[in-house]
Design an enzyme around this catalytic site. Structure first.
Site, mmCIF file in Angstrom:
data_model
loop_
_atom_site.group_PDB
_atom_site.id
_atom_site.type_symbol
_atom_site.label_atom_id
_atom_site.label_comp_id
_atom_site.label_asym_id
_atom_site.label_seq_id
_atom_site.Cartn_x
_atom_site.Cartn_y
_atom_site.Cartn_z
ATOM 1 N N HIS A 1 0.849 -1.191 0.000
ATOM 2 C CA HIS A 1 0.000 0.000 0.000
ATOM 3 C C HIS A 1 0.887 1.244 0.000
ATOM 4 O O HIS A 1 2.103 1.150 0.188
ATOM 5 C CB HIS A 1 -0.938 0.007 1.226
ATOM 6 C CG HIS A 1 -0.218 -0.056 2.536
ATOM 7 N ND1 HIS A 1 -0.166 -1.185 3.311
ATOM 8 C CD2 HIS A 1 0.506 0.871 3.183
ATOM 9 C CE1 HIS A 1 0.546 -0.947 4.381
ATOM 10 N NE2 HIS A 1 0.979 0.294 4.340
HETATM 11 C C1 T46 Z 1 3.105 0.539 6.873
HETATM 12 C C2 T46 Z 1 3.839 -0.698 7.180
HETATM 13 C C3 T46 Z 1 5.312 -0.471 7.312
HETATM 14 C C4 T46 Z 1 -4.123 -0.414 13.576
HETATM 15 O O1 T46 Z 1 -5.222 -0.664 14.099
HETATM 16 N N1 T46 Z 1 -3.385 0.652 13.997
HETATM 17 C C5 T46 Z 1 -2.166 0.956 13.459
HETATM 18 O O2 T46 Z 1 -1.540 1.941 13.886
HETATM 19 C C6 T46 Z 1 -1.657 0.121 12.409
HETATM 20 C C7 T46 Z 1 -0.296 0.422 11.793
HETATM 21 C C8 T46 Z 1 -2.407 -0.959 12.012
HETATM 22 N N2 T46 Z 1 -3.598 -1.210 12.582
HETATM 23 C C9 T46 Z 1 -4.359 -2.413 12.161
HETATM 24 C C10 T46 Z 1 -4.864 -2.397 10.735
HETATM 25 C C11 T46 Z 1 -4.879 -3.861 10.369
HETATM 26 O O3 T46 Z 1 -6.102 -4.443 10.829
HETATM 27 O O4 T46 Z 1 -3.466 -3.527 12.250
HETATM 28 C C12 T46 Z 1 -3.734 -4.464 11.216
HETATM 29 C C13 T46 Z 1 -2.468 -4.744 10.386
HETATM 30 O O5 T46 Z 1 -2.102 -3.569 9.652
HETATM 31 P P1 T46 Z 1 -1.558 -3.633 8.154
HETATM 32 O O6 T46 Z 1 -2.190 -4.730 7.416
HETATM 33 O O7 T46 Z 1 -1.676 -2.262 7.564
HETATM 34 O O8 T46 Z 1 0.003 -4.003 8.415
HETATM 35 P P2 T46 Z 1 1.215 -3.897 7.388
HETATM 36 O O9 T46 Z 1 2.366 -4.528 8.063
HETATM 37 O O10 T46 Z 1 0.845 -4.369 6.038
HETATM 38 O O11 T46 Z 1 1.501 -2.309 7.259
HETATM 39 C C14 T46 Z 1 1.958 -1.597 8.399
HETATM 40 C C15 T46 Z 1 1.298 -0.214 8.445
HETATM 41 O O12 T46 Z 1 -0.122 -0.354 8.463
HETATM 42 C C16 T46 Z 1 1.678 0.641 7.277
HETATM 43 O O13 T46 Z 1 1.308 1.979 7.531
HETATM 44 O O14 T46 Z 1 3.606 1.422 6.177
HETATM 45 O O15 T46 Z 1 3.369 -1.418 8.330
#
Ligand code: T46
Length: 140
Positions: free
Chosen positions: A50
């Site tokens: 993303h």
């Molecule tokens: C990024 C990379 C490096 C929250 O509720 N609060 C938060 O602050 C974050 C970061 C995530 N979440 C929830 C949203 C999803 O349900 O945690 C779950 C996993 O998040 P996500 O699928 O976005 O994780 P990554 O590792 O793909 O991405 C994360 C960050 O979201 C993103 O901003 O740049 O790490």
């Protein structure tokens, strides 16, 4: 303007171990509003896929290693994070993917904004559309 940059992290090492410092608007070029970390990734798992409309972040691998692919719609970069003395600054409007996490990887992220699901662009073609020169100029 470089939207992805490797930054060094001040790390003080003495006989007792290591201490690494992150300061808002100094070594970290934005005000830190949120900190999170990811760990416990199974072999073969990738994350990210993303971009963010507004959010800038600094990624630091405080344990283990991972490979980060970035794409600002013009330039693709690949950086391996394997030291707590190196941070990767990723500004807004950059597509990112994290691959090849080591089993012990802990990836810490310093973020310029509070969590906002509306800030995410999860479709690569939408990202390319939004990353037009005009929209980038507005967010510099
Ligand atoms: C990024 C990379 C490096 C929250 O509720 N609060 C938060 O602050 C974050 C970061 C995530 N979440 C929830 C949203 C999803 O349900 O945690 C779950 C996993 O998040 P996500 O699928 O976005 O994780 P990554 O590792 O793909 O991405 C994360 C960050 O979201 C993103 O901003 O740049 O790490």
């Amino acid at each position: 303007m470089d939207r992805v940059k490797e930054l060094s992290v001040t790390t003080i090492e003495d006989g007792r171990g290591e201490l690494s410092v992150f300061e808002s608007m100094k070594s970290v070029p934005f005000e830190i509003k949120r900190v999170y970390y990811i760990k416990g990734m199974q072999a073969g798992i990738s994350r990210g896929f993303h971009a963010h409309r507004k959010l800038s972040q600094m990624l630091i691998c405080i344990q283990g290693s991972c490979r980060v692919l970035t794409d600002d719609a013009f330039t693709k970069k690949e950086v391996t994070l394997s030291s707590n003395s190196k941070g990767l600054l990723i500004k807004n409007m950059v597509w990112r993917e994290m691959h090849d996490f080591s089993q012990d990887c802990i990836l810490m992220v310093l973020a310029s904004e509070l969590y906002d699901s509306e800030d995410y662009i999860c479709d690569y073609n939408c990202f390319l559309n939004e990353a037009s020169p005009a929209s980038l100029t507005m967010s510099l």
